[in-house]
Design an enzyme around this catalytic site. Structure first.
Site, PDB file in Angstrom:
ATOM      1  N   GLU A  77       0.808  -1.218   0.000  1.00 24.56           N
ATOM      2  CA  GLU A  77       0.000   0.000   0.000  1.00 24.56           C
ATOM      3  C   GLU A  77       0.842   1.269   0.000  1.00 24.56           C
ATOM      4  O   GLU A  77       0.508   2.233  -0.703  1.00 24.56           O
ATOM      5  CB  GLU A  77      -0.929   0.014   1.232  1.00 24.56           C
ATOM      6  CG  GLU A  77      -2.039  -1.028   1.205  1.00 24.56           C
ATOM      7  CD  GLU A  77      -3.170  -0.640   0.270  1.00 24.56           C
ATOM      8  OE1 GLU A  77      -3.109   0.443  -0.352  1.00 24.56           O
ATOM      9  OE2 GLU A  77      -4.126  -1.421   0.157  1.00 24.56           O
ATOM     10  N   SER A  78       1.910   1.297   0.784  1.00 23.37           N
ATOM     11  CA  SER A  78       2.637   2.557   0.956  1.00 23.37           C
ATOM     12  C   SER A  78       4.153   2.427   1.003  1.00 23.37           C
ATOM     13  O   SER A  78       4.842   3.439   1.113  1.00 23.37           O
ATOM     14  CB  SER A  78       2.185   3.225   2.266  1.00 23.37           C
ATOM     15  OG  SER A  78       2.586   2.429   3.378  1.00 23.37           O
TER      16      SER A  78
END
Length: 224
Positions: free
Chosen positions: A139-140
């Site tokens: 995700e990040s």
């Protein structure tokens, strides 16, 4: 302030926060929808698409959830303080056979980052630490300041809630949401991850993992 007035005041404040979040999400959804419509109109002259199907659907899912939350909060006021002391139900993933899934490892450079926060969330919501780490990786890449084009924020890319860039809050709420999907789909991790990426509405609509390339790639990045 008597107990009833205190409860009413508390719920009113909760409603106001939920309503404000709904307004913000509505603005995000409308903006992204307009971008998508404009991109479709201009598709004859350019192949650039600023918003993916999964991002647009995720924004819509969150917008609808916030509206429903605001409606529920505004119409439900308990009569006694006893009703406000009920403990939150902890999502359980005991029915999940983790041996059916091989969770891919994270990069060595991210090992050890937020380990205590991840360990706490894993124990609280009964989700493997390895899964939380891998979701954060995808995700990040462990960057708490990341914001997607759809407005998802932080380590686990949350679409709503306060203090989303705070690692502790983000990991806790993201893991809670993931655990809830695992429970919802009776331990089917593929469906849970698909719902986390594209929204449970799309999982229901397509009767399984949505045919979005982004969502299908998302699954292959996390599990084998």
């Amino acid at each position: 302030m008597n107990p009833v007035e205190h409860v009413i005041s508390t719920r009113q404040a909760e409603f106001e926060r939920a309503f404000e979040a709904a307004k913000q999400s509505s603005t995000t959804f409308e903006t992204k929808l307009n971008e998508r419509l404009n991109a479709t109109t201009e598709q004859k002259t350019t192949s650039i698409q600023t918003v993916t199907d999964a991002e647009l659907n995720r924004a819509r899912e969150v917008y609808e959830a916030l509206i429903n939350q605001a409606d529920t909060t505004s119409t439900t006021v308990p009569n006694t303080t006893a009703e406000t002391t009920a403990t939150e139900t902890k999502p359980t993933t005991e029915s999940t056979n983790w041996n059916n899934y091989q969770i891919k490892p994270i990069s060595a450079e991210n090992e050890g980052k937020y380990s205590e926060l991840i360990k706490t969330a894993a124990a609280k919501y009964d989700v493997p630490e390895a899964l939380i780490k891998r979701v954060i990786q995808v995700e990040s890449n462990f960057n708490p300041s990341v914001v997607s084009s759809a407005g998802a924020t932080g380590l686990m890319q949350l679409m709503y809630g306060s203090n989303r860039t705070d690692p502790a809050t983000n990991i806790d709420l993201g893991t809670k949401q993931l655990a809830g999907y695992i429970k919802k789909y009776d331990g089917d991790l593929k469906l849970a991850l698909a719902a986390y990426n594209a929204g449970p509405g799309n999982v229901s609509k397509y009767g399984g993992v949505p045919p979005f390339k982004e969502t299908q790639n998302y699954l292959t990045k996390i599990i084998e």
